[in-house]
Motif scaffolding. Structure first.
Motif, PDB file in Angstrom:
ATOM      1  N   UNK A 138       0.878  -1.181  -0.066  1.00 49.29           N
ATOM      2  CA  UNK A 138       0.056   0.000  -0.143  1.00 49.29           C
ATOM      3  C   UNK A 138       1.059   1.267  -0.007  1.00 49.29           C
ATOM      4  N   UNK A 139       0.909   1.952  -1.135  1.00 46.06           N
ATOM      5  CA  UNK A 139       1.907   2.985  -1.177  1.00 46.06           C
ATOM      6  C   UNK A 139       0.791   4.244  -1.083  1.00 46.06           C
ATOM      7  N   UNK A 140       1.518   5.305  -0.519  1.00 44.37           N
ATOM      8  CA  UNK A 140       0.685   6.759  -0.361  1.00 44.37           C
ATOM      9  C   UNK A 140       1.565   7.560  -1.287  1.00 44.37           C
ATOM     10  N   UNK A 141       1.087   8.292  -2.177  1.00 43.49           N
ATOM     11  CA  UNK A 141       1.879   9.513  -2.565  1.00 43.49           C
ATOM     12  C   UNK A 141       1.768  10.795  -1.637  1.00 43.49           C
ATOM     13  N   UNK A 142       2.864  11.377  -1.729  1.00 46.28           N
ATOM     14  CA  UNK A 142       3.002  12.410  -0.730  1.00 46.28           C
ATOM     15  C   UNK A 142       4.069  13.334  -1.682  1.00 46.28           C
ATOM     16  N   UNK A 143       3.671  14.703  -1.513  1.00 50.76           N
ATOM     17  CA  UNK A 143       4.304  15.766  -2.149  1.00 50.76           C
ATOM     18  C   UNK A 143       5.714  15.672  -1.851  1.00 50.76           C
ATOM     19  N   UNK A 162      12.835  20.894 -10.904  1.00 49.70           N
ATOM     20  CA  UNK A 162      11.331  20.967 -11.171  1.00 49.70           C
ATOM     21  C   UNK A 162      10.535  21.443 -10.128  1.00 49.70           C
ATOM     22  N   UNK A 163       9.268  21.283 -10.324  1.00 49.70           N
ATOM     23  CA  UNK A 163       8.396  22.298  -9.371  1.00 49.70           C
ATOM     24  C   UNK A 163       7.278  21.188  -8.798  1.00 49.70           C
ATOM     25  N   UNK A 164       7.204  19.880  -9.327  1.00 52.97           N
ATOM     26  CA  UNK A 164       6.015  19.046  -9.005  1.00 52.97           C
ATOM     27  C   UNK A 164       6.740  17.690  -8.940  1.00 52.97           C
ATOM     28  N   UNK A 165       6.377  17.209  -7.569  1.00 55.76           N
ATOM     29  CA  UNK A 165       7.039  15.884  -7.445  1.00 55.76           C
ATOM     30  C   UNK A 165       6.274  15.142  -6.312  1.00 55.76           C
ATOM     31  N   UNK A 166       6.339  13.918  -6.356  1.00 53.11           N
ATOM     32  CA  UNK A 166       5.733  13.065  -5.500  1.00 53.11           C
ATOM     33  C   UNK A 166       6.441  11.765  -5.153  1.00 53.11           C
ATOM     34  N   UNK A 167       6.609  11.680  -4.072  1.00 54.47           N
ATOM     35  CA  UNK A 167       7.196  10.215  -3.644  1.00 54.47           C
ATOM     36  C   UNK A 167       6.066   9.247  -3.203  1.00 54.47           C
ATOM     37  N   UNK A 168       6.233   7.904  -3.526  1.00 56.59           N
ATOM     38  CA  UNK A 168       5.366   7.020  -3.096  1.00 56.59           C
ATOM     39  C   UNK A 168       5.994   6.354  -1.997  1.00 56.59           C
ATOM     40  N   UNK A 169       5.299   6.438  -0.719  1.00 59.68           N
ATOM     41  CA  UNK A 169       5.850   5.810   0.398  1.00 59.68           C
ATOM     42  C   UNK A 169       5.111   4.701   0.928  1.00 59.68           C
ATOM     43  N   UNK A 170       5.687   3.459   1.491  1.00 64.24           N
ATOM     44  CA  UNK A 170       5.181   2.657   2.044  1.00 64.24           C
ATOM     45  C   UNK A 170       5.265   2.752   3.505  1.00 64.24           C
ATOM     46  N   UNK A 171       4.233   2.481   4.159  1.00 66.25           N
ATOM     47  CA  UNK A 171       4.168   2.557   5.582  1.00 66.25           C
ATOM     48  C   UNK A 171       4.823   1.277   6.128  1.00 66.25           C
ATOM     49  N   UNK A 172       5.761   1.406   6.981  1.00 67.76           N
ATOM     50  CA  UNK A 172       6.511   0.267   7.765  1.00 67.76           C
ATOM     51  C   UNK A 172       7.304   0.791   8.938  1.00 67.76           C
ATOM     52  N   UNK A 173       7.146  -0.025  10.002  1.00 64.87           N
ATOM     53  CA  UNK A 173       7.599   0.655  11.275  1.00 64.87           C
ATOM     54  C   UNK A 173       9.092   0.854  11.056  1.00 64.87           C
ATOM     55  N   UNK A 223       8.744  13.338 -11.166  1.00 64.56           N
ATOM     56  CA  UNK A 223       9.073  14.659 -11.371  1.00 64.56           C
ATOM     57  C   UNK A 223       8.319  15.120 -12.653  1.00 64.56           C
ATOM     58  N   UNK A 224       8.044  16.396 -12.462  1.00 65.90           N
ATOM     59  CA  UNK A 224       7.625  17.215 -13.723  1.00 65.90           C
ATOM     60  C   UNK A 224       8.891  18.333 -13.553  1.00 65.90           C
ATOM     61  N   UNK A 225       9.367  18.460 -14.572  1.00 62.78           N
ATOM     62  CA  UNK A 225      10.535  19.492 -14.434  1.00 62.78           C
ATOM     63  C   UNK A 225      10.534  20.396 -15.666  1.00 62.78           C
ATOM     64  N   UNK A 226       9.325  20.141 -16.446  1.00 61.83           N
ATOM     65  CA  UNK A 226       9.400  21.217 -17.335  1.00 61.83           C
ATOM     66  C   UNK A 226      10.375  21.307 -18.409  1.00 61.83           C
TER      67      UNK A 226
END
Lengths: 440, 440
Positions: free
Chosen positions: B191-196, B204-215, B288-291
């Protein structure tokens, strides 16, 4: 795959830098692009062929009992100091220093690394025989890289490494790879002839190169006509039958065959003139038995049935998949372009719509496309609005085994034209028979 | 695959150097071996998982319309001088000099090379949108590599690069990859959660990381509980429907989610306490979107519908398949070892013969092995004469989804035991029902 969504940058002009036909055709067909001296990107069409070739190599390695691993490209210099090759390997080795000042190198081959893996896990003859292989990038800093992917600096290589308790079992391991190579090259549509070879920087005293006869080959080769009639073992070959394998190897090493390096004029002169094949050849594989050359300095020891420790006996076995693609093209092309053997073709069928936008033409093409894909064929569907001449020239250039051509009139009449790339043979058949005809 | 022919060097001891559970389990299960600081060999079990993960990534990239290529690992420094990153990239870039004294580098990422490919073939907006990706080795000379393949120096990366005529279409390209990533991680059992995210050296100026929750995650993350109930689009998602894709992205970016770098305490405080998930996370993807950051200096220009030349708009999209494997293990293990999601398990079934050599046991196992393989399952058949305890421990450690255990008494009685790895649930069933039970 619809051509409108496939990145296929066909070149209209003959690239000047290409000295040999495979290099020229791979550039023109949009298979590869040069990035630096001796360094190439595989574009989508080239990548598909590379995948097909690697899949065949992998299947035959697995069938012969080898285990696939994946070693890194960057190696520590220390291991090469242990084996004694760090200083002797020469300028072809790309030496690198990391941020901490440690000596590293881009692996030109992996005898040291794989022996290091072996020694850290295997202690007993009970775990033998073992053969580990990987398909990984290599770098050899050739002073004059040329001929495209035929002699590049960065190239993909399948390298396998065998480990055995003694020379006799190591020879059986060698025979396994020998037979796997015969099968691999045959499945790629090539006739490869094993020839005794020099061992070079790998070392050892037993080695064969597998050579494809091609007029554009890099080296002169001499062999007996008998090779052209020899049978390659089929898929049922038993890799646990040492005597059977030895028999195959004997059959394939008895007639005279030599590269110019190993050529012996006296033996050659005894071959009857009508049996002499003097040609040019391309090396597509190279196998080595080197005994304890690496296991002794690296102390890769195993305990035998007698409880005594002994250095393991090794061999190594290489095929360059990227180079193999060039060799296939050298062996199979005509004045219009590449003629792929079915087994390695990037797509099975080229479907050409002569008039995208025409209702009959679109309907016929979409149906054929769907049905062929459903029947398990990889189809490249030229759905683009370009000139007929350019469509035909591109299809011939990229060399898919079969073309299905649909024009507006034919579509209306319920017909398509089939063209077999290798023979140029054409026939007009009902649309409803296309799948059956392609499957035949 | 018979275990007697499979190289699976299980470690009995817990490796001291491993600080996190995935590193420990990958070493113990014989999946990887360290070759140098931050550099690992994938052993056969690890290679199989890597292949499964890469196959999923590839399928989802292709579904989203990306074209697979393969760029070299060694790049020319000149391209990086053109983009201005050669000097700014820092010590993580492995700089190399070839035998002719030319500056090269081991690619840490490929924006420059792929833009160079683009500019040499594409001139018109008609050939857009285009997305080119490859799965290739990267090297980043981390000052302190650690956590096994989670933060290594040499690592495999899938990197995709999109090219579009303007910002609006480039955002759609970004949305395509966003959705492809959601699907990829879900198919890997995560289960991945996209985060700015911060854009770092890619820019660039638009970017998301996909993060897995894990202790055991490397960074602190904050997100709204709503994420845990969001639906990932199924395989029928239409990648040509820009509005539909934008809708999905909106849904997945509306609730609060941030890594500590981007965390905003004021917004977070507005989230009701019972909806707050404050946890640790592992980054498994970054987009990333870097134009025109690379197209301007590298002059990658395309002609628009108005006939004017304009720099192409770009984005890049990365997933590390080797790191992803570690993340899957962090998210799915227990005290006995790995618990593979079915989609990425190295084998589907572990077949354990409790007494190789016993006629009933051998006959039952051979039949089950043949039938399961014929039904399309990958089976690891433990045909070795070792202690029962070691057999069970190894099977649990390597975490295959299902175990089929056959002992001499059971075999005589026509029965086998089935064990589901994830739940530990066991049941005894007739031998004749094994294939049906495994298929259920």
């Amino acid at each position: 795959m619809r051509l409108s969504r496939f990145f296929l940058p066909i070149l209209k002009e003959n690239p000047k830098e290409a000295e040999i036909v495979s290099h020229r055709l791979m550039l023109r067909a949009g298979m590869i692009r040069q990035q630096a001296a001796g360094s190439y990107t595989f574009l989508p069409l080239g990548k598909r062929v590379l995948d097909k070739v690697c899949a065949i190599i992998r299947e035959e390695q697995n069938r012969a009992g080898a285990n696939e691993i994946l070693m890194p490209t960057i190696q520590s210099a220390d291991l090469w100091r242990e084996s004694g090759r760090y200083d002797s390997y020469g300028k072809e080795m790309l030496r690198i220093e990391d941020r901490h000042g440690r000596d590293m190198l881009y692996g030109p081959t992996n005898e040291e690394v794989v022996t290091d893996i072996f020694r850290s896990y295997v202690r007993s003859y009970k775990d033998l025989p073992l053969n580990l292989y990987h398909i990984q990038w290599k770098f050899r800093d050739e002073v004059r890289p040329r001929f495209g992917v035929m002699r590049s600096r960065e190239f993909l290589m399948k390298d396998a490494y065998s480990f055995d308790i003694d020379q006799a079992s190591a020879e059986t391991a060698y025979h396994r790879m020998f037979v796997a190579y015969l099968r691999t090259f045959q499945r790629c549509g090539l006739q490869a002839i094993p020839m005794r070879a020099d061992t070079g920087p790998i070392g050892g005293d037993l080695s064969h190169e597998f050579i494809i006869l091609a007029s554009t080959g890099e080296s002169e080769v001499f062999c007996h006509r008998d090779f052209l009639g020899l049978k390659v073992p089929d898929a049922s070959v038993d890799f646990s039958d040492a005597a059977g394998l030895a028999e195959v190897v004997k059959t394939w090493t008895t007639p005279y065959a030599a590269t110019d390096e190993m050529h012996d004029e006296a033996t050659w002169s005894a071959v009857p003139a009508e049996d002499k094949v003097a040609a040019r050849g391309i090396e597509v594989g190279h196998i080595f038995y080197f005994g304890t050359k690496y296991s002794e300095p690296l102390k890769a020891l195993v305990t035998g049935p007698d409880g005594k420790e002994t250095p393991v006996h090794g061999g190594s076995y290489g095929i360059g998949p990227s180079r193999l693609i060039a060799a296939i093209i050298e062996a199979s092309h005509d004045e219009n372009g590449i003629v792929w053997p079915k087994s390695v073709a990037p797509f099975d069928v080229g479907l050409v719509s002569m008039k995208p936008g025409d209702a009959d033409c679109d309907a016929a093409c979409e149906t054929i496309y769907r049905e062929l894909e459903a029947a398990g064929f990889d189809v490249l569907y030229d759905d683009q609005d370009t000139r007929a001449g350019a469509k035909f020239a591109s299809m011939d250039l990229i060399g898919l085994p079969m073309q299905v051509i649909v024009g507006p009139r034919g579509a209306k009449a319920g017909e398509a034209e089939i063209k077999v790339r290798a023979t140029g043979e054409r026939e007009t058949i009902p649309l409803a028979s296309v799948v059956a005809r392609v499957s035949a």
